[in-house]
Design a protein around this motif. Structure first.
Motif, PDB file in Angstrom:
ATOM      1  N   ARG A  19       0.839  -1.206   0.000  1.00 32.11           N
ATOM      2  CA  ARG A  19       0.000   0.000   0.000  1.00 32.11           C
ATOM      3  C   ARG A  19       0.876   1.259   0.000  1.00 32.11           C
ATOM      4  O   ARG A  19       0.626   2.206  -0.733  1.00 32.11           O
ATOM      5  CB  ARG A  19      -0.918   0.000   1.220  1.00 32.11           C
ATOM      6  N   ASP A  20       1.931   1.271   0.821  1.00 32.95           N
ATOM      7  CA  ASP A  20       2.822   2.428   0.889  1.00 32.95           C
ATOM      8  C   ASP A  20       3.551   2.666  -0.437  1.00 32.95           C
ATOM      9  O   ASP A  20       3.676   3.800  -0.890  1.00 32.95           O
ATOM     10  CB  ASP A  20       3.848   2.261   2.004  1.00 32.95           C
ATOM     11  N   VAL A  21       4.043   1.600  -1.045  1.00 35.22           N
ATOM     12  CA  VAL A  21       4.765   1.725  -2.315  1.00 35.22           C
ATOM     13  C   VAL A  21       3.839   2.248  -3.408  1.00 35.22           C
ATOM     14  O   VAL A  21       4.214   3.107  -4.200  1.00 35.22           O
ATOM     15  CB  VAL A  21       5.381   0.366  -2.730  1.00 35.22           C
ATOM     16  N   CYS A  22       2.623   1.753  -3.431  1.00 39.37           N
ATOM     17  CA  CYS A  22       1.687   2.138  -4.491  1.00 39.37           C
ATOM     18  C   CYS A  22       1.136   3.544  -4.298  1.00 39.37           C
ATOM     19  O   CYS A  22       0.494   4.089  -5.197  1.00 39.37           O
ATOM     20  CB  CYS A  22       0.540   1.138  -4.561  1.00 39.37           C
ATOM     21  N   ALA A  23       1.396   4.167  -3.173  1.00 39.18           N
ATOM     22  CA  ALA A  23       0.892   5.517  -2.916  1.00 39.18           C
ATOM     23  C   ALA A  23       1.811   6.586  -3.502  1.00 39.18           C
ATOM     24  O   ALA A  23       1.529   7.761  -3.383  1.00 39.18           O
ATOM     25  CB  ALA A  23       0.723   5.743  -1.413  1.00 39.18           C
ATOM     26  N   GLY A  24       2.915   6.197  -4.161  1.00 42.06           N
ATOM     27  CA  GLY A  24       3.880   7.160  -4.710  1.00 42.06           C
ATOM     28  C   GLY A  24       3.300   7.980  -5.845  1.00 42.06           C
ATOM     29  O   GLY A  24       2.297   7.646  -6.447  1.00 42.06           O
TER      30      GLY A  24
END
Length: 97
Positions: free
Chosen positions: A86-91
């Motif tokens: 989720r954190d990576v895809c929020a870039g």
């Protein structure tokens, strides 16, 4: 999506190569006069020393979905992994040169 956003402005990219990942794209941009579009958050350390700027056009949002079996809901390792994804895809995507 980048090409679709450029088209109404009369702009067109010249794509000279396609690579398998963000680190390869950045290595190629670093060693040449090419530009790469990569997600900002995911590539932070890989972009050190490179000139970065936001895309000159707005892009539509991309929906990323995670699917898992309900029995994995309480699994701590799986919850951690879902949080990382989720954190990576929020870039945010930026141009890198």
């Amino acid at each position: 999506p980048i090409d679709d956003a450029f088209e109404p402005l009369g702009l067109k990219r010249e794509i000279v190569t396609v690579v398998g990942g963000f680190s390869e794209a950045l290595a190629l941009a670093r060693a040449s006069d090419l530009i790469a579009s990569v997600p900002e958050r995911y590539t932070g350390n890989l972009r050190d020393g490179m000139y970065c700027f936001p895309l000159p056009v707005p892009l539509p949002e991309i929906t990323v979905s995670l699917l898992w079996h309900p029995r994995l809901d309480p699994d701590q390792a799986h919850r951690w992994l879902r949080g990382c994804v989720r954190d990576v895809c929020a870039g945010i995507t930026h141009w890198i040169s």
